[in-house]
Write a protein that holds these residues in place. Structure first.
Motif, PDB file in Angstrom:
ATOM      1  N   UNK A 165       0.840  -1.205   0.000  1.00  0.00           N
ATOM      2  CA  UNK A 165       0.000   0.000   0.000  1.00  0.00           C
ATOM      3  C   UNK A 165       0.873   1.252   0.000  1.00  0.00           C
ATOM      4  N   UNK A 166       1.927   1.246   0.833  1.00  0.00           N
ATOM      5  CA  UNK A 166       2.825   2.407   0.885  1.00  0.00           C
ATOM      6  C   UNK A 166       3.491   2.639  -0.465  1.00  0.00           C
ATOM      7  N   UNK A 167       3.924   1.568  -1.103  1.00  0.00           N
ATOM      8  CA  UNK A 167       4.552   1.704  -2.428  1.00  0.00           C
ATOM      9  C   UNK A 167       3.557   2.263  -3.443  1.00  0.00           C
ATOM     10  N   UNK A 168       2.347   1.734  -3.383  1.00  0.00           N
ATOM     11  CA  UNK A 168       1.312   2.201  -4.320  1.00  0.00           C
ATOM     12  C   UNK A 168       1.043   3.698  -4.123  1.00  0.00           C
ATOM     13  N   UNK A 169       0.934   4.120  -2.886  1.00  0.00           N
ATOM     14  CA  UNK A 169       0.622   5.523  -2.610  1.00  0.00           C
ATOM     15  C   UNK A 169       1.763   6.436  -3.049  1.00  0.00           C
TER      16      UNK A 169
END
Length: 403
Positions: free
Chosen positions: A389-393
């Motif tokens: 999720x952090x990478x996606x954001x």
């Protein structure tokens, strides 16, 4: 002269004078002259009636009299033709006067309803609302009940509505439409009129009024060609009114009328699933989403072949996969089945992320996925979801900044 002779002749008869017959015969001649020589005058119709009255009076007195032969139908037709000519010439003031005269003189004329409709149109054009309403309400009240007169009266009402529309009288158009719908329930074109009225209300965002008109078609005119679309529109209005219980019922009826292939079927099925979700009927919602997912993954070609249809169906599949998992995550009863439901939600989110990794809903899916994994005591899997999720954001933020 005829009227004078009638008056005097009747008096003489009352006095049993032998001159009575002669006076009444003179009256007959005067009236007959009016009928024959002046058939288009304002008095010919009344003269014809006077002739009939005199003959009936003499016969009641046992007088053997040969009545003059007159063709009242020709006189009647001529009188109404004169009124119609004035109407077609847009001489509405003169036409209205003439129509009133001939309608009163010949109330049994075969085309009396159409003539009254044109009289009402004259008053519409003259902006005499009181008289226009009086005539059109008379037509609706007196002629809508009988099979023999309903169709002609209905067409006369439609012509009046058209005249009101031409004058920009939209409020009055709506009022007359409502009167029409109420009175002419078995008129051949009434489903069309109701549907058009409903469409007008829908464009005005008067959703409750539109819904009621669509419901009228759905309940009372199942053989009308717009019946299926009325169900569709009724569900649309109910959704606008947040009446999702009725949305679901209406859509079930609508879907039964549709072919089980094509994009329309998919769209209606998706709306039904969404209605269940809005009502928190999560199990029926999951079932409908599951049907959609199966249909659009197993045999997508059955539900759309054009590029536009394929794109729309892919979007339906994307949202359905996400919401199916979301519904599983919200199930709380029975309590002992909650871990099972959470497992189904995790499975659903993973399938969604595999199929649509770049979906705008992917961050929400990852966030909920991480929470569910943590609740189920799978911290390593939860951390992986949060890291992704952090990478996606970060990646999406970089894309926005680049644009």
């Amino acid at each position: 002269l005829g009227e004078i002779a009638v008056e005097e002749g009747c008096k003489v008869y009352d006095e049993k004078s032998a001159d009575g017959k002669k006076l009444l015969q003179d009256a007959l001649q005067h009236f007959y002259t009016v009928v024959i020589k002046y058939p288009t005058s304002n008095w010919s119709g009344d003269a014809g009636q006077r002739i009939e009255d005199i003959v009936a009076f003499l016969k009641s007195k046992k007088v053997n009299i040969q009545a003059p032969k007159i063709n009242r139908s020709e006189i009647t037709a001529t009188q109404f033709a004169d009124a119609k000519t004035l109407f077609q010439e847009q001489n509405y003031t003169a036409a209205a006067v003439k129509y009133v005269e001939v309608i009163n003189a010949f109330p049994n004329y075969a085309r009396i309803i159409s003539a009254m409709g044109e009289l009402a149109q004259c008053y519409v054009q003259l902006k005499d609302n009181l008289m226009a309403d009086a005539v059109l309400e008379f037509i609706a009240e007196c002629y809508s009940r009988k099979d023999a007169t309903r169709e002609e009266a209905g067409h006369a009402m439609l012509q009046i509505i058209g005249a009101l529309e031409s004058q920009g009288e939209l409020v009055r158009v709506a009022e007359v439409n409502e009167l029409f719908i109420k009175r002419f329930t078995t008129f051949s074109q009434i489903p069309v009129i109701i549907f058009r009225t409903a469409e007008s209300k829908l464009r005005e965002e008067k959703y409750a009024e539109a819904r009621d008109h669509y419901a009228n078609i759905a309940s009372n005119y199942p053989k009308a060609r717009m019946y299926v679309e009325a169900l569709n529109r009724k569900a649309e209005c109910e959704a606008k009114l947040n009446d999702f219980t009725n949305v679901a019922q209406t859509l079930i009826a609508y879907i039964k009328e549709l072919p089980t292939t094509g994009p329309t079927f998919i769209g209606a099925s998706y709306r039904l699933a969404d209605a269940y979700r809005q009502m928190d009927q999560l199990v029926p919602a999951i079932n409908e989403y599951s049907k959609l997912i199966t249909a659009l993954t197993k045999e997508p070609q059955k539900y759309g072949t054009s590029a536009d249809e394929t794109t729309k169906n892919r979007k339906v599949l994307e949202v359905s996969m996400f919401l199916k998992a979301n519904c599983y995550s919200r199930l709380k009863k029975p309590a002992d089945k909650v871990p099972l439901f959470q497992g189904k939600a995790i499975e659903g989110y993973n399938e969604f992320l595999k199929e649509f990794p770049k979906s705008p809903m992917a961050p929400d899916a990852l966030s909920t996925l991480g929470t569910l994994l943590f609740v189920l005591n799978k911290p390593d899997d939860a951390n992986q979801a949060y890291e992704r999720l952090a990478r996606e954001l970060r990646a999406r933020g970089a894309e926005r900044r680049a644009h």
